[in-house]
Design an enzyme around this catalytic site. Structure first.
Site, PDB file in Angstrom:
ATOM      1  N   ASP A  35       4.410   0.635  12.109  1.00 22.64           N
ATOM      2  CA  ASP A  35       3.279  -0.018  11.704  1.00 22.64           C
ATOM      3  C   ASP A  35       3.199  -1.384  12.148  1.00 22.64           C
ATOM      4  O   ASP A  35       2.056  -2.274  11.525  1.00 22.64           O
ATOM      5  CB  ASP A  35       3.364  -0.019   9.895  1.00 22.64           C
ATOM      6  CG  ASP A  35       2.911   1.441   9.404  1.00 22.64           C
ATOM      7  OD1 ASP A  35       2.641   2.361  10.368  1.00 22.64           O
ATOM      8  OD2 ASP A  35       3.005   1.789   8.246  1.00 22.64           O
ATOM      9  N   ARG A  65       0.573  14.621  13.213  1.00 25.82           N
ATOM     10  CA  ARG A  65       0.861  14.242  11.864  1.00 25.82           C
ATOM     11  C   ARG A  65       1.007  15.542  11.129  1.00 25.82           C
ATOM     12  O   ARG A  65       0.295  15.668  10.033  1.00 25.82           O
ATOM     13  CB  ARG A  65       0.352  13.199  11.092  1.00 25.82           C
ATOM     14  CG  ARG A  65       0.131  11.827  12.043  1.00 25.82           C
ATOM     15  CD  ARG A  65      -0.425  10.719  11.292  1.00 25.82           C
ATOM     16  NE  ARG A  65       0.456  10.112  10.147  1.00 25.82           N
ATOM     17  CZ  ARG A  65      -0.099   9.049   9.543  1.00 25.82           C
ATOM     18  NH1 ARG A  65      -1.226   8.461   9.945  1.00 25.82           N
ATOM     19  NH2 ARG A  65       0.636   8.422   8.696  1.00 25.82           N
ATOM     20  N   ARG A  85      -8.716  -0.364   4.608  1.00 27.85           N
ATOM     21  CA  ARG A  85      -7.871   0.572   4.082  1.00 27.85           C
ATOM     22  C   ARG A  85      -6.628  -0.019   3.633  1.00 27.85           C
ATOM     23  O   ARG A  85      -6.057   0.613   2.671  1.00 27.85           O
ATOM     24  CB  ARG A  85      -7.821   1.812   5.101  1.00 27.85           C
ATOM     25  CG  ARG A  85      -8.896   2.857   5.105  1.00 27.85           C
ATOM     26  CD  ARG A  85      -8.520   3.943   5.814  1.00 27.85           C
ATOM     27  NE  ARG A  85      -6.903   4.283   5.493  1.00 27.85           N
ATOM     28  CZ  ARG A  85      -6.028   4.478   6.376  1.00 27.85           C
ATOM     29  NH1 ARG A  85      -6.571   4.441   7.762  1.00 27.85           N
ATOM     30  NH2 ARG A  85      -4.917   4.985   6.102  1.00 27.85           N
ATOM     31  N   LYS A 116       0.938  -1.192  -0.068  1.00 29.72           N
ATOM     32  CA  LYS A 116       0.138   0.054  -0.170  1.00 29.72           C
ATOM     33  C   LYS A 116       0.831   1.080   0.173  1.00 29.72           C
ATOM     34  O   LYS A 116       0.485   2.282  -0.916  1.00 29.72           O
ATOM     35  CB  LYS A 116      -0.854   0.175   1.132  1.00 29.72           C
ATOM     36  CG  LYS A 116      -1.538   1.312   1.393  1.00 29.72           C
ATOM     37  CD  LYS A 116      -2.486   1.232   2.700  1.00 29.72           C
ATOM     38  CE  LYS A 116      -1.877   1.651   3.946  1.00 29.72           C
ATOM     39  NZ  LYS A 116      -1.371   3.051   4.174  1.00 29.72           N
ATOM     40  N   ASN A 117       2.002   1.185   0.850  1.00 27.59           N
ATOM     41  CA  ASN A 117       2.754   2.432   1.041  1.00 27.59           C
ATOM     42  C   ASN A 117       3.670   2.495  -0.286  1.00 27.59           C
ATOM     43  O   ASN A 117       4.276   3.841  -0.125  1.00 27.59           O
ATOM     44  CB  ASN A 117       3.292   2.520   2.277  1.00 27.59           C
ATOM     45  CG  ASN A 117       2.369   2.789   3.688  1.00 27.59           C
ATOM     46  OD1 ASN A 117       1.235   2.827   3.308  1.00 27.59           O
ATOM     47  ND2 ASN A 117       2.993   2.668   4.946  1.00 27.59           N
ATOM     48  N   CYS A 166      -5.067   8.192   9.424  1.00 30.91           N
ATOM     49  CA  CYS A 166      -5.218   7.309  10.995  1.00 30.91           C
ATOM     50  C   CYS A 166      -5.108   8.382  12.086  1.00 30.91           C
ATOM     51  O   CYS A 166      -4.283   9.222  11.979  1.00 30.91           O
ATOM     52  CB  CYS A 166      -4.092   6.277  11.082  1.00 30.91           C
ATOM     53  SG  CYS A 166      -4.407   4.755  10.194  1.00 30.91           S
TER      54      CYS A 166
HETATM   55  C1  UD1 Z   1       4.316   6.729   6.307  1.00 29.16           C
HETATM   56  C2  UD1 Z   1       3.362   5.484   6.236  1.00 29.16           C
HETATM   57  C3  UD1 Z   1       2.638   5.284   7.534  1.00 29.16           C
HETATM   58  C4  UD1 Z   1       4.073   4.852   8.709  1.00 29.16           C
HETATM   59  C5  UD1 Z   1       4.814   6.048   8.553  1.00 29.16           C
HETATM   60  C6  UD1 Z   1       6.300   5.775   9.488  1.00 29.16           C
HETATM   61  C7  UD1 Z   1       2.270   5.998   3.956  1.00 29.16           C
HETATM   62  C8  UD1 Z   1       1.050   6.397   3.262  1.00 29.16           C
HETATM   63  N1  UD1 Z   1       2.273   5.964   5.520  1.00 29.16           N
HETATM   64  O1  UD1 Z   1       3.338   7.568   7.192  1.00 29.16           O
HETATM   65  O2  UD1 Z   1       1.992   4.018   7.339  1.00 29.16           O
HETATM   66  O3  UD1 Z   1       3.381   4.409  10.044  1.00 29.16           O
HETATM   67  O4  UD1 Z   1       5.406   6.378   7.467  1.00 29.16           O
HETATM   68  O5  UD1 Z   1       6.910   4.661   8.928  1.00 29.16           O
HETATM   69  O6  UD1 Z   1       3.502   5.726   3.684  1.00 29.16           O
HETATM   70  N2  UD1 Z   1       6.378  14.682  10.764  1.00 29.16           N
HETATM   71  C9  UD1 Z   1       6.372  16.055  11.130  1.00 29.16           C
HETATM   72  N3  UD1 Z   1       6.330  16.883  10.303  1.00 29.16           N
HETATM   73  C10 UD1 Z   1       6.197  16.390   8.831  1.00 29.16           C
HETATM   74  C11 UD1 Z   1       6.091  15.161   8.647  1.00 29.16           C
HETATM   75  C12 UD1 Z   1       6.211  14.037   9.624  1.00 29.16           C
HETATM   76  O7  UD1 Z   1       6.613  16.185  12.407  1.00 29.16           O
HETATM   77  O8  UD1 Z   1       6.035  17.364   8.136  1.00 29.16           O
HETATM   78  C13 UD1 Z   1       6.547  13.482  11.978  1.00 29.16           C
HETATM   79  C14 UD1 Z   1       5.041  12.793  12.145  1.00 29.16           C
HETATM   80  O9  UD1 Z   1       4.107  13.608  12.993  1.00 29.16           O
HETATM   81  C15 UD1 Z   1       5.584  11.352  12.756  1.00 29.16           C
HETATM   82  C16 UD1 Z   1       6.877  11.386  12.296  1.00 29.16           C
HETATM   83  O10 UD1 Z   1       7.226  12.518  11.591  1.00 29.16           O
HETATM   84  O11 UD1 Z   1       5.666  11.885  14.162  1.00 29.16           O
HETATM   85  C17 UD1 Z   1       6.985  10.214  10.950  1.00 29.16           C
HETATM   86  O12 UD1 Z   1       6.051  10.529  10.002  1.00 29.16           O
HETATM   87  P1  UD1 Z   1       6.388   9.899   8.573  1.00 29.16           P
HETATM   88  O13 UD1 Z   1       7.437   9.488   8.429  1.00 29.16           O
HETATM   89  O14 UD1 Z   1       5.985  11.558   7.832  1.00 29.16           O
HETATM   90  O15 UD1 Z   1       5.080   9.382   8.392  1.00 29.16           O
HETATM   91  P2  UD1 Z   1       4.119   9.200   7.044  1.00 29.16           P
HETATM   92  O16 UD1 Z   1       4.809   9.533   6.004  1.00 29.16           O
HETATM   93  O17 UD1 Z   1       2.857  10.003   7.598  1.00 29.16           O
END
Ligand code: UD1
Length: 416
Positions: free
Chosen positions: A304, A121, A395, A22-23, A116
């Site tokens: 995850d 986030r 999902r 999915k990701n 989620c």
């Molecule tokens: C992706 C995955 C999700 C997985 C996560 C971590 C997808 C669609 N989702 O989510 O399944 O759990 O990686 O492996 O691929 N953060 C900030 N600022 C930002 C972006 C992120 O502070 O601009 C923080 C987030 O709040 C979180 C951490 O960074 O605490 C990790 O987030 P991130 O790696 O961005 O995860 P996602 O891409 O949302």
């Protein structure tokens, strides 16, 4: 209303096959917007998130055909650059349209994403990246608007190796003028998969899978055919199910190097793992030893898998520690597992899990992976468990009910 009814299962046995990731599918489908003409993507899982993304991209004018794990996307008629809709709000990965539309058309607009309920986030790192590439970023009542005459390559240091920010910056930078360097980039396999697809379309990206990614901008990308990687989290979920319930199952379509952190932990617990080309055989007769985990960006233990692993720890000896470092609110499954008799103490981002005899109960999937954790708990518990809010599970897991039934799980989808 749809719910899952899960009953005690003593032994899982047979073969189960993992779908495409999915990701990886979500960013790669969105990346197809960058290519002229058509891309044919294979191994695409039939999931709610994927179908929602298809609707969002169709609304932009993309012509999309999605059947039997193959998705064909043509960009000739794209005439809109905004994905402002309820659908986009519900789905976090819709924000990948920002990077792709900005990269190709110099403008993009979307609503701040949902997804989620596992923490704040924010998307500040994505926006900082766009701005470093020369885009004007406007935020107005939850709507993000980006504009740029011409993007220019830049050096971007991420305060945290965010998966989403790394992907969005890659999407925006592939056609920018000059070189972009992303430092402290995320190293997840899904990033490598995206880079491979973009490179096949004509991009010049090196270093994906390390913490420094270099992108030399090119003038155009051309749509191409590509097959995405298998889903390491789906594979891991089945590995945990076999370990928790007991059994002997071959999990097919697994890239073994992607599930190394999980294999290491299961071996520590006394589960037998036999690796083969593209498959993993898991043999467990319970009597599990305890172990601790701490979630980390890849190649650390994946956040995850934290919920599913916590269920497994309820079946292991002694008291074991789970530390969640990636998301600040990712213990939604704890209350639900407690309803089933789990003994878990939470303090901030840490949880201590003691061995417990789980009993069936009525529970709710509070997010996607929490839902998977409850399925595993239901199989290991005495009696019957009813899981509500299963749209979260749908999902992210293709055909999970039938796949698990295929290895002897006592699970039914009930539609009332
Ligand atoms: C992706 C995955 C999700 C997985 C996560 C971590 C997808 C669609 N989702 O989510 O399944 O759990 O990686 O492996 O691929 N953060 C900030 N600022 C930002 C972006 C992120 O502070 O601009 C923080 C987030 O709040 C979180 C951490 O960074 O605490 C990790 O987030 P991130 O790696 O961005 O995860 P996602 O891409 O949302």
């Amino acid at each position: 209303m749809r719910k899952l009814v899960v009953k005690t299962t003593d032994y899982l046995e047979g073969n189960i096959s993992v779908s495409g990731a999915k990701n990886a599918a979500l960013p790669i489908i969105t990346a197809a917007l960058l290519g002229e003409g058509s891309s044919k993507l294979s191994g695409i899982p039939d999931l709610k998130d994927v179908n929602n993304l298809v609707s969002i991209l169709s609304n932009l004018g993309a012509e999309i055909n999605f059947t039997d794990s193959e998705l064909e996307l043509n960009t000739d008629e794209i005439n809109k650059y905004s994905t402002e809709s309820d659908l986009a709000r519900k789905m976090r990965a819709s924000y990948y349209t920002l990077g792709a539309l900005l990269g190709r058309y110099g403008q993009a607009c979307t609503v701040l994403p949902g997804g989620c309920e596992i923490g704040n986030r924010p998307i500040d790192l994505h926006l900082k990246g766009f701005s470093a590439l020369g885009a004007e970023v406007k935020l107005d009542h939850g709507v993000v608007k980006l504009e740029a005459d011409r993007l220019k390559g830049a050096n971007i240091y991420l305060d945290y190796p965010s998966v989403g920010a790394t992907i969005n910056i890659m999407l925006a930078a592939v056609m920018a003028d000059g070189e972009t360097v992303i430092e402290n980039a995320a190293r997840e396999p899904e990033i490598i998969d995206l880079a491979n697809y973009l490179n096949i379309m004509g991009a010049e990206i090196t270093g994906a899978g390390t913490d420094i990614i270099k992108i030399t901008g090119v003038n155009k990308l051309i749509g191409k055919d590509y097959t995405i990687i298998p889903d390491r989290i789906e594979a891991g979920t089945y590995m945990m199910a076999v370990a928790a319930v007991g059994g002997d199952v071959v999990i097919e379509n697994v890239l073994v190097e992607h599930v190394r952190p999980l294999i290491a932990k299961l071996k520590e617990m006394g589960v037998e793992i036999i690796e083969d080309i593209n498959q993993v055989r898991v043999k467990s007769n319970q009597g599990l030893k305890g172990t601790d985990i701490k979630t980390m960006p890849y190649p650390g233990f994946p956040t995850d898998m934290q919920a599913q692993f916590m269920t497994l720890l309820t079946q292991a000896s002694s008291e074991n520690l789970v530390i969640e470092t990636v998301f600040e609110r990712r213990f939604g499954h704890v209350d639900e597992l407690r309803r089933m008799g789990a003994k878990i103490k939470v303090d901030g981002r840490s949880a201590v899990v003691a061995q417990a005899n789980l009993e069936g109960a009525q529970v709710e999937a509070t997010d996607l992976r929490a839902g998977a954790a409850l399925i595993i708990a239901g199989l290991a518990a005495k009696g019957q468990t009813e899981i509500q809010n299963i749209y979260h599970i749908e999902r992210g897991y293709e055909d999970i009910t039938d796949k698990l039934k295929g290895i002897g799980a006592n699970i039914e989808l009930v539609v009332e």
